[in-house]
Design an enzyme around this catalytic site. Sequence first.
Site, mmCIF file in Angstrom:
data_model
loop_
_atom_site.group_PDB
_atom_site.id
_atom_site.type_symbol
_atom_site.label_atom_id
_atom_site.label_comp_id
_atom_site.label_asym_id
_atom_site.label_seq_id
_atom_site.Cartn_x
_atom_site.Cartn_y
_atom_site.Cartn_z
ATOM 1 C CG HIS B 33 33.396 54.760 37.199
ATOM 2 N ND1 HIS B 33 32.295 54.590 36.386
ATOM 3 C CD2 HIS B 33 33.606 53.562 37.795
ATOM 4 C CE1 HIS B 33 31.861 53.343 36.486
ATOM 5 N NE2 HIS B 33 32.630 52.697 37.330
ATOM 6 C CG HIS B 265 36.597 52.578 41.025
ATOM 7 N ND1 HIS B 265 37.665 52.540 40.165
ATOM 8 C CD2 HIS B 265 35.620 51.829 40.444
ATOM 9 C CE1 HIS B 265 37.341 51.799 39.115
ATOM 10 N NE2 HIS B 265 36.114 51.344 39.264
ATOM 11 C CD GLU B 414 44.162 32.035 20.874
ATOM 12 O OE1 GLU B 414 44.303 32.533 22.015
ATOM 13 O OE2 GLU B 414 44.713 30.963 20.538
ATOM 14 C CG HIS B 476 41.602 21.284 19.988
ATOM 15 N ND1 HIS B 476 41.866 21.096 21.325
ATOM 16 C CD2 HIS B 476 42.717 21.883 19.472
ATOM 17 C CE1 HIS B 476 43.079 21.542 21.600
ATOM 18 N NE2 HIS B 476 43.612 22.023 20.504
#
Lengths: 665, 665
Positions: B33, B265, B414, B476
């Site tokens: 890149h 890129h 999280e 859950h």
Amino acid sequence: MQDQALADVTHKDMANAIRALAMDAVQRANSGHPGMPMGMADVATVLFTQFLKFDAAHPDWPDRDRFVLSAGHGSMLLYALLYLTGYPEMDIGQIERFRQLGSATAGHPEYGHAPGIETTTGPLGQGVGNAVGMALAERLLNARYGDDIVSHFTYCLAGDGCLMEGISQEAISLAGHLKLGRLIVLFDDNQISIDGSTDLAVSDDQLQRFSASGWHTAAVDGHDPQAVALAIENARNVTDRPSLIACRTVIGYGAPNKEGTSSTHGSPLGEEEVAGAREKLGWSYPPFVVPDEILAAWREAGAQNRAAFERWSAAAAKLDGTARDHLVDPVDEKVSAAISEAVAGIKADFAAEGAKLATRQSSQKVLERLVPVVPGLIGGSADLTGSVGTLTKQHSTVKAGEFTGNYIHYGVREHAMGAAMNGMALHGGIVPYAGTFLVFSDYCRPSIRLSALMEQRVIYVMTHDSIGLGEDGPTHQPVEQLAALRAVPGLNVMRPADSIECAECWDIALKSKTTPTIMTLTRQGLPLLRTAPTGDNLCAKGAYALIEPEGGRDVTLLSTGSEVSLAVDAAKVLGGEGIKAAVVSMPCWELFDAQDAAYRDTVLGSGPRVAVEAAVEFGWRKWLGPNGVFIGMRGFGASGPAGELYKHFGITPEAVAAAARGLVV
Amino acid sequence: MQDQALADVTHKDMANAIRALAMDAVQRANSGHPGMPMGMADVATVLFTQFLKFDAAHPDWPDRDRFVLSAGHGSMLLYALLYLTGYPEMDIGQIERFRQLGSATAGHPEYGHAPGIETTTGPLGQGVGNAVGMALAERLLNARYGDDIVSHFTYCLAGDGCLMEGISQEAISLAGHLKLGRLIVLFDDNQISIDGSTDLAVSDDQLQRFSASGWHTAAVDGHDPQAVALAIENARNVTDRPSLIACRTVIGYGAPNKEGTSSTHGSPLGEEEVAGAREKLGWSYPPFVVPDEILAAWREAGAQNRAAFERWSAAAAKLDGTARDHLVDPVDEKVSAAISEAVAGIKADFAAEGAKLATRQSSQKVLERLVPVVPGLIGGSADLTGSVGTLTKQHSTVKAGEFTGNYIHYGVREHAMGAAMNGMALHGGIVPYAGTFLVFSDYCRPSIRLSALMEQRVIYVMTHDSIGLGEDGPTHQPVEQLAALRAVPGLNVMRPADSIECAECWDIALKSKTTPTIMTLTRQGLPLLRTAPTGDNLCAKGAYALIEPEGGRDVTLLSTGSEVSLAVDAAKVLGGEGIKAAVVSMPCWELFDAQDAAYRDTVLGSGPRVAVEAAVEFGWRKWLGPNGVFIGMRGFGASGPAGELYKHFGITPEAVAAAARGLVV
């Protein structure tokens, strides 16, 4: 029932019915979340009585407004609304059996448990992504069917937790970019999360944040029904941008001692507090009892769009049958047959050409044929379009204001991409697929899980599926992702070995109405192995003998995807030594596991086995047995040219042959 | 070298050295890149020559500024800087072997491959989270050690992709909340992503977005060194908020035909374009050659903070040895001994009390003892503090401006929590642990993977580890998460069966300097099984015979966590029938797998086997063999009381006993 009695029913009565049912159900279950339903009861009452286009008697009305409860822990809000407005299957017994085994009223809303549950929520933020997908589906279908058939709003109720999850940012940003003006998010701004005041963990200015992504925003007192109604009315009138309405509410509204605190969030209030709430709210009725006139007022709301439904039905009746069917399921029998035909054609072409192709390229060629025959097929990628082969010449790009297109640039937003695809599939009328690199399945794993749990036909195109991607190195080389995905129940993980298998896997994926699929595809070129194509879809049984030696097997070589050609080469080497090796291609373990034992035993053979896959061994013992040898990865990959990596990690035909020799001798 | 020659070296020369090395290395590798390094060369030159506190000769200086290349695909920017400034091990040969097997210069920066690589990046957005963790670690240690010892900045270079990933929002929001004023994000605002112009997918106003989370923001021309320097200077002076500097750059700056386009890129520019860039940039030197005076100017920059380093060394010399050691690794021999003692004490207490405890509760009790003896231990939770037992009486909360605390409310984030913990562990001086529900390991899986890949001691406390959580239902209830995590290389997945195993697992986790740990813990209470505690850590070998029947085994029952007690009950039933059943507890498969075959064989036994775990079977065949019987989940869970769910899904002592009976007869 006197008309006067009905007319006397107030907003407060109706909202209190939700609150009472919520606190009673949680108390009875001795488990659950009363705080949100009690806090958002006013907002929900305004929405369902004044704005939401739904007809409780016709929950499958394709042009209904969608209501997504992203804050799924507040499930009693939804169940109360479904019961009160008179949805089928949601009787008071269900409310009384909240959170009990076998009831429709699970702890979190479960899609398919009862009509009116538009999506499964609970994992926070997912509902926001689903809602974006539904709002996008609405615009896509509107562009195809017109305003008379598809023209609805999508409302999403989100909490602080939803907005803290990163997925919400991806979804918000995507919705703002696409200017989804018929998406309205109602933010339960109660300033309380599980740990306590949101001050503990978050200081964002949510209005400014949404505004930065091009949203219309407003803030209201969530307990002032007039203010809420005005905000929703305004939001509906802003059609060039999605809308956020931050509703300042008091969690557990009505609980005399606990309202406004985190103790109402996820635990029953307790008998005493419930009694106190009854008094404070002026709700003098026994548990689970809603007085006739209040229930009647709610039922009236549940039927208030009957005329609109009938107008829609009349308009839909003018559609041809195919178009009408496709509004719900784009893959009917006719389309299914067209898919089979397209797949047969491309298989024949692949066989005739005999070209070495990466399966990401094969997949693109297959899509080139499929896009014209499956009008509901909507493609996309998380900013890896050129790499993953998801775009074909048949596509045009979906842009703000241009929804006739069929290809979505999701941006570097794998998680919202997955959740939006779930939303599109749930909406109906669309079969979504989109691509990223297999290693980044980790970024959208919670959404993949929900595709499986909700049994939605969502197709994840995941390329660069091993160390075969080469120089990008271990961060980009999946080694454990195949195992991790195979462990998900109800998910087909496909790893085709060549162009023809790739076409067959697409055929299966599109026809698997209740199963999501992960298509794992290579970056690197693969030789054509299925040189004698058959009409049959050999991948449909999940695994099959690609090479069956004459006169029985000495050893069976099991493999998937790019490593099948290594197994074939190994078999040739072994054959030269007089060792008869079968090669079994196993493109889909889940389908193979679903076959009868006799078929599985025949394919696997009774002799010694060697497996080769450029991934960790985890899970392979099921097919290998204790004495089989696994050739694959023992840890993370490395950066270097692909060919060198295969040698470095010892994943070669020579290694497979050596392992086989060791077992046969 | 003439001083004059050195003085004549311009900013442009120095930046062009980065550009030339980047395009040459990518061209040589025929992979990589070039666009980002060429675009951000000016910004990086300003940062490294004028601001970054580092000493190339002392890359491990604990108080160095941290530089995180979140846009890891632009790895050549970092490698060029490390080479130019004179870091050890990064010679020109490494640059020439970019992306080759065995070189330090992997496709993406790999932590541990060479000094100066602060973290492994490539999966987008992770570096932003790492940087937040490093900046947080700096403040935590500053509060403990004072300004003379810990007082540095953390700089993070992020691209459009990083900012589109949801994890970035979680990280930005957390950093803003904690007012991490020494964190400066340099946004490579080049308006190009892989699919093309960022217009295709994103319309966010990034300055407004960061401002909404309480950041100081600025926008500059990234090719104007004075403007960049002024913006960095201003950002450094804003110490009550983190700073974003949006640097408008041209991707592939200098490439005559390709600059400003996505074609720079992720692909080599091509020989012709490289030649054109040399001309356009005025860089007339051969590939991989940096003229002496330019290199000398860079090397001078690499040594410019020598005096600061020496001042720091003098200050650090005044610390006592323990404090100095803990700045790098908080678990030295003395702390390790204290951990052993604390664990022995709590094991004795657990044994004496004999109480039924959920392992989340046991874990909290263990932490209550450990927090005082491991000063570098920093706890936290993703808004589930009360549920996961991560907070003890020994903790105080970390808040903006109050960094003496040792507990972090990460919010419902999280993913950023995982990435921040990686950053804290990488920073040194901290052993981070934090909790959420096991099912939400999916939300932070990319960060867990990086904990393992980087071999960092990060401890994930993941509770509610099965259907045993009950009413919250299938969204859950983890069923596949244990398998999915066990599939990750280099990760210890612990599932203790009772309080005593829980204490032993904590002991192992804290002493595993190069291995992250997942502690999977129950919501529901478990009986004490290890009624005869030993000084030995029986969990250290991963599995052991908890019950060994006298006179040999008829059958072996394998289990983990909450199901071990079911196996014990089954063994009792079987014993009553004269069937001798051993019970093997397997708290950590990875540690067991690392034992020698003799130990493994002894533990597993040669007879028939039954395994019981409230999760999917995936992976169990390794221990069960083809004829063993697995008792567990066959799909997703359901909402209902835990006891009923165990019966409903047939995970009971009776089922285990029946399976064993079937094998023995």
